[in-house]
Design a protein around this motif. Structure first.
Motif, PDB file in Angstrom:
ATOM      1  N   ALA A 134     -73.146 -13.181 -11.250  1.00  0.00           N
ATOM      2  CA  ALA A 134     -74.581 -12.895 -11.186  1.00  0.00           C
ATOM      3  C   ALA A 134     -74.891 -11.508 -10.632  1.00  0.00           C
ATOM      4  O   ALA A 134     -76.054 -11.145 -10.508  1.00  0.00           O
ATOM      5  CB  ALA A 134     -75.285 -13.942 -10.332  1.00  0.00           C
ATOM      6  N   TRP A 162     -79.136  -8.187  -9.849  1.00  0.00           N
ATOM      7  CA  TRP A 162     -78.876  -9.599  -9.605  1.00  0.00           C
ATOM      8  C   TRP A 162     -79.418 -10.353 -10.810  1.00  0.00           C
ATOM      9  O   TRP A 162     -80.596 -10.229 -11.146  1.00  0.00           O
ATOM     10  CB  TRP A 162     -79.534 -10.088  -8.322  1.00  0.00           C
ATOM     11  N   LYS A 163     -78.562 -11.134 -11.484  1.00  0.00           N
ATOM     12  CA  LYS A 163     -78.947 -11.843 -12.699  1.00  0.00           C
ATOM     13  C   LYS A 163     -79.302 -13.292 -12.383  1.00  0.00           C
ATOM     14  O   LYS A 163     -78.493 -14.012 -11.804  1.00  0.00           O
ATOM     15  CB  LYS A 163     -77.802 -11.815 -13.706  1.00  0.00           C
ATOM     16  N   ASN A 165     -80.113 -15.280 -14.957  1.00  0.00           N
ATOM     17  CA  ASN A 165     -79.423 -15.842 -16.109  1.00  0.00           C
ATOM     18  C   ASN A 165     -78.916 -14.647 -16.918  1.00  0.00           C
ATOM     19  O   ASN A 165     -79.157 -13.507 -16.518  1.00  0.00           O
ATOM     20  CB  ASN A 165     -80.335 -16.800 -16.904  1.00  0.00           C
TER      21      ASN A 165
END
Length: 192
Positions: A134, A162-163, A165
């Protein structure tokens, strides 16, 4: 002779054969808050400004992408805006399954209004890496050169995303320019 030419052609094509590292997308759009602290060389004073930016990139080959950004910030204590944009091309080469070598060149422009503007170019090189599933980050060093009396300088750029999704995340970036100038950005990113 044909065999030597075939081997030479294959060796020349190897840098272009790699794809982007796993988990890194070079097609995205992001927008958000930006701020700057800069010494404007022609008027020799420190200025703080803040506003918004929109940025994006589009991969058109597994190793190449076009990118651009536009920033509009209001300068504190002065009725003047700072408009800055750049357009460029980038090349990424997979160094490991999670890390790319990244090189970029760009044409850029800055305008403070009332005839105080400049055009120039920038080149940067560094690494971009998927640090965790992520989290990704990058570190670049660069050089930018403007005309019209604005100092040419070396800089460093650090950034992360920062992912939430694979397609949605929050990105941040800080550019530290030799001499103490700082530009930073934070905002949502949509990747595909």
């Amino acid at each position: 002779m044909k065999r030597i030419l075939s081997i030479a052609a294959l060796a020349a094509a190897l840098p272009f054969a790699a794809n982007a590292a796993e988990g890194l997308s070079y097609t995205y759009i992001e927008g958000g808050y930006s701020a700057s602290k800069a010494d404007i060389a022609p008027v020799n004073r420190d200025v703080d400004s803040d506003g918004w930016s929109i940025r994006g990139a589009a991969a058109f080959h597994p190793n190449f992408h076009a990118f651009g950004d536009y920033t509009r910030e209001s300068i504190d204590n002065v009725h003047r805006d700072r408009d800055q944009w750049r357009l460029g091309l980038g090349y990424n080469h997979e160094l490991s399954p999670n890390t790319d070598l990244l090189t970029r060149v760009a044409y850029q422009s800055i305008d403070f209004g009332q005839g105080l503007d400049a055009d120039g170019y920038a080149v940067e090189v560094g690494a971009r890496s998927a640090l965790l599933p992520a989290l990704e980050g990058y570190a670049l060093v660069g050089y930018e050169d403007y005309d019209r009396g604005i100092d040419s300088e070396f800089y460093g750029r650090l950034g992360a995303q920062w992912k939430f999704n694979p397609n949605v995340g929050v990105a941040g970036d800080v550019k530290l320019i030799k001499g103490g100038d700082v530009q930073w950005f934070v905002g949502p990113r949509l990747s595909w």
